[in-house]
Write a protein that holds these residues in place. Structure first.
Motif, short mmCIF file in Angstrom:
data_model
loop_
_atom_site.label_atom_id
_atom_site.label_comp_id
_atom_site.label_asym_id
_atom_site.label_seq_id
_atom_site.Cartn_x
_atom_site.Cartn_y
_atom_site.Cartn_z
N UNK A 162 0.83 -1.20 0.00
CA UNK A 162 0.00 0.00 0.00
C UNK A 162 0.87 1.25 0.00
N UNK A 163 1.95 1.23 0.77
CA UNK A 163 2.87 2.37 0.79
C UNK A 163 3.52 2.60 -0.57
N UNK B 180 4.03 6.46 -4.32
CA UNK B 180 4.61 6.99 -5.56
C UNK B 180 3.66 8.00 -6.23
N UNK B 181 2.36 7.66 -6.43
CA UNK B 181 1.48 8.69 -7.01
C UNK B 181 1.30 9.92 -6.11
N UNK B 182 1.36 9.74 -4.80
CA UNK B 182 1.25 10.90 -3.91
C UNK B 182 2.44 11.83 -4.08
N UNK C 173 4.62 16.82 -6.24
CA UNK C 173 5.65 17.43 -7.09
C UNK C 173 5.04 18.18 -8.27
N UNK C 174 3.81 17.86 -8.65
CA UNK C 174 3.13 18.60 -9.71
C UNK C 174 3.02 20.07 -9.33
N UNK C 175 2.66 20.34 -8.06
CA UNK C 175 2.54 21.73 -7.62
C UNK C 175 3.91 22.42 -7.60
N UNK C 176 4.93 21.72 -7.17
CA UNK C 176 6.26 22.31 -7.08
C UNK C 176 6.80 22.62 -8.48
N UNK C 177 6.67 21.67 -9.39
CA UNK C 177 7.17 21.86 -10.75
C UNK C 177 6.41 22.98 -11.45
N UNK C 178 5.08 22.99 -11.29
CA UNK C 178 4.29 24.05 -11.94
C UNK C 178 4.64 25.42 -11.36
N UNK C 179 4.97 25.47 -10.10
CA UNK C 179 5.39 26.74 -9.49
C UNK C 179 6.65 27.27 -10.18
N UNK D 267 -4.98 8.19 -8.36
CA UNK D 267 -4.20 6.96 -8.47
C UNK D 267 -3.68 6.51 -7.11
N UNK D 268 -3.39 7.45 -6.25
CA UNK D 268 -2.92 7.12 -4.91
C UNK D 268 -4.01 6.41 -4.12
N UNK D 269 -5.24 6.86 -4.24
CA UNK D 269 -6.36 6.21 -3.55
C UNK D 269 -6.56 4.80 -4.10
#
Length: 165
Positions: free
Chosen positions: A75-76, A81-83, A88-94, A119-121
């Motif tokens: 589960x981890x 990985x998707x989490x 990182x999507x927010x960091x990269x887009x910033x 995907x994480x869920x």
């Protein structure tokens, strides 16, 4: 009526609560619950025998520690990985927006991050179901064979429970 009791009635407080300095919450019952009578020795013996039966039933339905650790690791992995990608999507887009490398619509960032968190869920469920439920057999790396076996067991259990009801 005195001024204090009138103000207590208007505010919905019990006079006893006002004297103790404690206000009663709106959902709190007005009276204390009745105390349950103490059990007689016969009832205590019955309760102990029922508790022993419950613990043996619990031991039969309890997930073994090896299997639960295997589930947690999977589960981890499948959720972690998707989490990380979603964050990182927010960091990269910033950095893309700050350095003005190209115009990035806000909705694109939201949709991509939501996709990764979705995907994480799903990874949580897949991690638990794709783990081998057999203590001696660790299972494969991706766990597809174990997933199909365990999902079949779950659907069969759901159908039998639905038929009983």
């Amino acid at each position: 009526m005195s001024g204090e009791s009138k103000s207590n009635q208007e505010s919905g407080r019990n006079p006893q609560d006002a004297s103790s300095g404690k206000e009663r919450l709106p959902f709190e019952p007005k009276k204390n619950r009745k105390k349950t009578p103490k059990k007689t020795p016969e009832k205590v013996v019955e309760a102990k025998s029922q508790a022993a039966t419950k613990t043996s039933a619990k031991e039969q339905t309890e997930i073994p520690a090896v299997v639960s650790q295997r589930m947690l690791r999977r589960m981890g992995l499948f959720s972690g990985i998707p989490t990380v990608f979603g964050i990182s999507t927010f960091i990269i887009s910033y950095f893309v927006v700050i350095h003005a490398w190209f115009k990035l619509p806000n909705i694109a960032v939201v949709l991509v991050s939501m996709g990764f968190f979705g995907l994480s869920v799903l990874g949580l469920s897949y991690g638990a179901i794709s783990a081998s439920w057999d203590e001696e057999r660790p299972g494969s790396i991706l766990g597809w064979r174990e997933f199909t076996t365990n999902f079949g067991r779950l659907t069969e259990a759901w159908r039998s429970a639905k038929q009983k009801n």
